[in-house]
Every structure is written in structure tokens, then in C-alpha cells.
Write a protein that holds these residues in place. Structure first.
Motif, PDB file in Angstrom:
ATOM      1  N   TYR A 184       0.818  -1.217   0.000  1.00  0.00           N
ATOM      2  CA  TYR A 184       0.000   0.000   0.000  1.00  0.00           C
ATOM      3  C   TYR A 184       0.854   1.270   0.000  1.00  0.00           C
ATOM      4  CZ  TYR A 184      -4.577  -2.185   0.334  1.00  0.00           C
ATOM      5  OH  TYR A 184      -5.724  -2.885   0.055  1.00  0.00           O
ATOM      6  N   LYS A 193      -5.834   4.450  -1.463  1.00  0.00           N
ATOM      7  CA  LYS A 193      -5.833   4.308  -0.014  1.00  0.00           C
ATOM      8  C   LYS A 193      -6.456   2.983   0.382  1.00  0.00           C
ATOM      9  CE  LYS A 193      -6.069   9.268   0.958  1.00  0.00           C
ATOM     10  NZ  LYS A 193      -6.836  10.345   1.640  1.00  0.00           N
ATOM     11  N   SER A 195      -8.292   2.179   2.878  1.00  0.00           N
ATOM     12  CA  SER A 195      -9.659   2.251   3.393  1.00  0.00           C
ATOM     13  C   SER A 195     -10.693   2.566   2.324  1.00  0.00           C
ATOM     14  CB  SER A 195      -9.732   3.315   4.490  1.00  0.00           C
ATOM     15  OG  SER A 195      -9.360   4.585   3.977  1.00  0.00           O
ATOM     16  N   ASN A 233      -7.977  -1.384   7.849  1.00  0.00           N
ATOM     17  CA  ASN A 233      -9.235  -0.726   7.448  1.00  0.00           C
ATOM     18  C   ASN A 233      -9.604  -0.935   5.983  1.00  0.00           C
ATOM     19  OD1 ASN A 233      -9.827   0.396  10.029  1.00  0.00           O
ATOM     20  ND2 ASN A 233      -8.313   2.013   9.640  1.00  0.00           N
ATOM     21  N   VAL A 234      -9.123  -2.027   5.382  1.00  0.00           N
ATOM     22  CA  VAL A 234      -9.586  -2.384   4.044  1.00  0.00           C
ATOM     23  C   VAL A 234     -11.067  -2.760   4.148  1.00  0.00           C
ATOM     24  CG1 VAL A 234      -9.339  -4.040   2.156  1.00  0.00           C
ATOM     25  CG2 VAL A 234      -7.312  -3.149   3.317  1.00  0.00           C
ATOM     26  N   PRO A 235     -11.947  -2.199   3.299  1.00  0.00           N
ATOM     27  CA  PRO A 235     -13.386  -2.422   3.462  1.00  0.00           C
ATOM     28  C   PRO A 235     -13.864  -3.834   3.153  1.00  0.00           C
ATOM     29  CG  PRO A 235     -12.956  -1.148   1.483  1.00  0.00           C
ATOM     30  CD  PRO A 235     -11.662  -1.243   2.218  1.00  0.00           C
ATOM     31  N   THR A 462     -16.453  -8.929   4.341  1.00  0.00           N
ATOM     32  CA  THR A 462     -16.285  -7.651   5.019  1.00  0.00           C
ATOM     33  C   THR A 462     -15.773  -7.866   6.437  1.00  0.00           C
ATOM     34  OG1 THR A 462     -18.554  -7.641   5.846  1.00  0.00           O
ATOM     35  CG2 THR A 462     -18.170  -6.645   3.672  1.00  0.00           C
ATOM     36  N   LYS A 463     -15.298  -6.791   7.040  1.00  0.00           N
ATOM     37  CA  LYS A 463     -14.770  -6.883   8.403  1.00  0.00           C
ATOM     38  C   LYS A 463     -15.852  -7.321   9.379  1.00  0.00           C
ATOM     39  CE  LYS A 463     -12.094  -4.213  11.766  1.00  0.00           C
ATOM     40  NZ  LYS A 463     -11.416  -2.918  12.021  1.00  0.00           N
TER      41      LYS A 463
END
Length: 476
Positions: A184, A193, A195, A233-235, A462-463
Motif C-alpha cells: 500500500y 488508499k 480504506s 481498514n480495508v473495506p 467484510t470486516k
């Protein structure tokens, strides 16, 4: 033609003041039914094919505007033929877009549309693809990693693979975290980014067996990847093995993938996007490194001096090939030269085809293992015996993957060997496909998924779902 286009714009401008919906939004959201019905005016007398040719000239955005401001234009502007034309001029090749949207859009398990031109709205597909955020693509690799942006034609950078990243004694999470932070950091220069965009990660083939231990190891690797990325914080994360992605790049969802990796070669049967581990993944202990090492030994025996293994690999990639008939090739003059920048001109002869022959006769490199043709034939025989589908057509397409699989003549030689090894009931209809995008085939397969009109959809975890359910079934 100018007068015809003028009539189109006059039709648009008469209603533009009453339209508040954007042209792109109109591609993906239903229209209200408040527009008054009206004819196409001067265009009523024209055949629909001629009308479509005219609308093509105004482009997709203005075609969508036509549909919004005038109800009578809704039918011709919604015609799939028009939007297929616009998609054909999109940044991806049309055949790959068509394959992806008709085979992969529903996620896993794979569902194929029997009549896509009538079952799907390509206008909606176009609008969704235009609005898509794009995805980060990371192809883990077995020798090195390739990464980039899904809207690019090829990877934008390369690094060490995450299986070899950092200190081997460090915990897997720490190594993966360090790896993705490095990736990244490179992508940040392209204003990407972590996120802001989902990611597609290709997983190197490992833990081949269908045992509980192997399944646990695969789950552990995927869960660690998810944890590292979600902590950044990767969606959303999509993790799929390299063989399946290489198959998608060849525009297939079923077949046998022969992945010539860095250390080993894997023969992977895949049915409807799922690896058939119960059938068996064949592994032979010959990979790209062994071929490069063999060529190095041959060059040393012939007193050819070189400074690094990089030189040998460059010569392998540019001069070596696979002979259609090895014994006959021994009696031919096969000399050829190539200039390696910084090291000068090198001339090779029989080393050129002997290197590739190691795949079929590992013993000439001192390796005690079955040849490539025997491993593929064994896999096909197991697929035939398993009777997993109504017919045997699914495993008769063999897709080669990996940089070494790009050796000229490899596909033709393997197909010839299989025809001689297998009975006609199995060998009839066999087709061996060279890597469709060379060493980047798995990356391109991931790119197809990342650019889908329905992505991330059911392809991604997803998270929130990861935390709620520690085990989540994805294509592996």
C-alpha cells in the motif's frame, strides 16, 4: 447525418429542463413513469438498426440522457446491442467483459446464464462498471508478487511474495502486515488508499491435500490475511487461489490448470470454479527454479561465463523452448544468440530445448519424479473415474499458468504426449491452452473479478462478517 443528429438533440433539449436525474444514474436506477408518451419524430420511419447506429454516435452518457428525457426513446436506447457496442469500446477487451459478466457476476458458486443477451441488461452492466470504485489486485505468486490497480492493463509493481516476506521466524500475522503495508505504500503514490477500495488477493497454491490438517492450514492462512487487511481498514477482501484465477483469465470456469511455480508444478482440477481436492491435486517437484538451475549447469559445462542467475533466467525466457520431438531435435542445428544488457552476447545450442525437456524427463536434471505429461494424465484419469459431471468435457481443457509455462512449444508438446498416453475415450477433445496473459494470468483473472459490475458483492468478505463468522466459505 448532421441533420439526423440535430433532430436527436432537438428531441433532447425540448425535455432537458424537466429532467433532474443524471445520465449515469439513469443507467442503474429505475425510471419513473411520469414522462408522457411521444414518438421518435423523424426517426419513426427508420429501421431500429439505423436508429441504433445514430445513437452510437452520441456516446453512452448522452444515450442515457435520451432515455431519461424522452420516454419514447427508452426502448431503442435500452437495446442490448447498443450497450454491447459501448462495452466493446471500454478499457477491457469485450470477450473478457462478456465472460466475466455472464459467468462470474453472481459470485461463488458459479452460475452461468444460458441466454445472457436476453437475461441481462447490458445498459445496467455498463452503468455499474462506470460507477465501480475499482479494486486493488495483489497476486501473491510463488516466486514474486505482482500488485496494481484493477483498471490498469497490467501490474504496476512487483515485490517478494508474502510467503517469503520478512523474517521467516516471525509470526505469520507480522509478516503479512509488513507485506501489505509495503504494497500500500507503493500504491499510495497512485493515490490508492487502503480504506477506500476492496482488494482481491490471489493465494499461492499450498497445502494441497484434502486432509483436515491441510484444510486447517489453508483456513489459517486466509484468516491471517483477512485479519491483517481488516486491521488496515480495508473495506472488503476477496481471497482466491492462483489456479482458479488463471482459469478465469483463460475465460473458463472448469478445467485443469497446470501451474508451473517457483519450486513445484501443480496440476489442479477445477469444476465450476471450485478446486476438486477430493479428486486430487498432482504435484511434481520440478519448477521454474529447477529449470533455471539446469540451464546454469549446462552453461557452466560449456564454459559460458555469466555474472548472476538473473542472466541465466533472461536467457531461459528468451532462447529456450520445448521440442516437439526431443530425440529428433538432438540432431538439428539449434544455435541462437541473445544479448543480455550489461553482459554481452550469449549463444546457446542444445541447452535451448534440453532445459524445457526437464519438465517431461526430470531425470535428466537428476530429479526422481514423474514427468509433466504423466502428472496431467493421472489427474485426467482421476477426473474421469470420479464422474463429477454428466460428461468428461469439463476436464479436457488444460490451461497452463506461470512464467515458465510460456516456453514456446510447451502446449503443443503436452497435448501430443497426452494423446499418446491416454485412451481415446479420455484423450478425444483435449485442448492445451498457453498462458493467456503470460506470467500475469492470475493477476488478470483477479482483475476480471475486481472490475465486475457486481463487485464486491458476494465475492468479498467484510470486516463485520469476518468478526461475526470466523469461518467463511469462499472459492479456494
Amino acid at each position: 447525418m448532421a441533420m439526423l443528429l440535430k433532430k436527436v438533440w432537438e428531441s433532447v433539449s425540448n425535455r432537458a429542463s424537466s429532467c433532474s436525474t443524471s445520465s449515469i444514474d439513469s443507467l442503474t436506477t429505475p425510471l419513473s413513469h411520469t414522462e408522457s408518451s411521444s414518438s421518435l419524430g423523424a426517426f419513426d420511419r427508420l429501421p431500429i438498426d439505423v436508429v441504433l447506429q445514430i445513437v452510437k454516435l452520441v456516446g453512452p452518457k448522452d444515450a442515457a440522457r435520451l432515455r431519461v428525457v424522452c420516454k419514447s426513446w427508452r426502448s431503442p436506447v435500452s437495446d442490448n446491442r447498443l450497450w454491447i457496442y459501448f462495452l466493446q469500446n471500454y478499457h477491457d477487451t469485450w470477450d473478457s467483459v462478456f465472460f466475466a459478466e455472464t459467468h462470474l457476476r453472481s459470485g461463488f458458486p458459479i452460475q452461468t446464464f444460458s441466454s445472457p443477451t436476453t437475461e441481462l441488461s447490458f445498459m445496467r452492466i455498463y452503468g455499474q462498471r462506470v460507477q465501480a470504485r475499482g479494486a486493488v489486485i495483489v497476486d501473491g505468486g510463488s516466486g514474486y508478487c505482482k500488485f496494481g490497480w484493477s483498471e490498469y492493463g497490467c501490474p504496476s509493481g512487483r515485490s517478494a511474495t508474502f510467503l517469503e516476506f520478512g523474517n521467516i521466524e516471525s509470526p505469520m500475522y507480522s509478516r503479512l502486515r509488513h507485506f501489505f503495508v509495503t504494497i500500500y505504500s507503493s500504491l499510495y503514490r497512485m493515490q490508492v488508499k487502503a480504506s477506500a477500495h476492496p482488494i482481491v488477493v490471489s493465494l499461492p497454491l499450498c497445502h494441497y491435500d484434502d486432509t483436515e490438517s491441510a484444510r486447517a492450514s489453508r483456513r489459517q492462512l486466509k484468516d491471517t490475511i483477512y485479519a491483517a487487511l481488516f486491521d488496515m481498514n480495508v473495506p472488503a477482501v476477496c481471497a482466491i487461489n492462483q489456479a482458479t484465477l488463471a482459469l478465469y483469465a483463460a475465460q473458463r470456469t472448469s478445467g485443469i490448470v497446470v501451474n508451473i511455480g517457483f519450486q513445484v508444478t501443480s496440476v489442479v482440477p477445477i469444476l465450476h470454479g471450485k478446486v476438486m481436492r477430493a479428486v486430487g491435486v498432482e504435484v511434481m517437484g520440478v519448477g521454474a527454479l529447477k529449470l533455471t538451475g539446469f540451464l546454469r549447469e549446462q552453461m557452466q559445462q560449456n564454459n559460458l561465463n555469466f555474472e548472476s542467475l538473473y542472466t541465466v533466467r533472461t536467457l531461459k525466457e528468451n532462447l529456450c523452448y520445448v521440442a516437439a520431438d526431443y530425440e529428433a531435435e538432438l540432431y538439428k542445428d539449434t544455435r541462437a544468440s541473445f544479448e543480455v544488457p550489461g553482459e554481452g552476447l550469449f549463444t546457446l545450442s542444445k541447452e535451448r530445448f534440453k532445459t524445457g525437456e526437464v519438465l517431461f524427463q526430470p531425470r535428466i536434471a537428476g530429479v526422481c519424479a514423474m514427468g509433466l505429461q504423466q502428472a496431467v494424465a493421472l489427474c485426467m484419469d482421476h477426473c474421469h473415474a470420479a464422474e463429477l459431471a454428466e460428461d468428461d468435457a469439463w476436464f479436457k481443457t488444460i490451461v497452463l499458468s506461470g512464467g515458465t509455462a510460456c516456453l514456446p512449444g510447451l502446449a503443443e508438446r503436452l497435448e501430443k504426449e497426452l494423446q499418446g498416453l491416454l485412451p481415446p475415450s479420455i484423450s478425444n477433445g483435449i485442448r492445451v491452452v498457453s498462458p493467456p496473459y503470460g506470467a500475469d494470468s492470475a493477476w488478470v483473472g483477479a482483475k476480471l473479478i475486481g472490475n465486475l459490475s457486481t463487485f464486491p458483492g458476494s465475492w468479498c468478505l467484510t470486516k463485520k462478517r469476518f468478526k461475526r463468522k470466523s469461518r467463511f466459505t469462499l472459492a479456494w
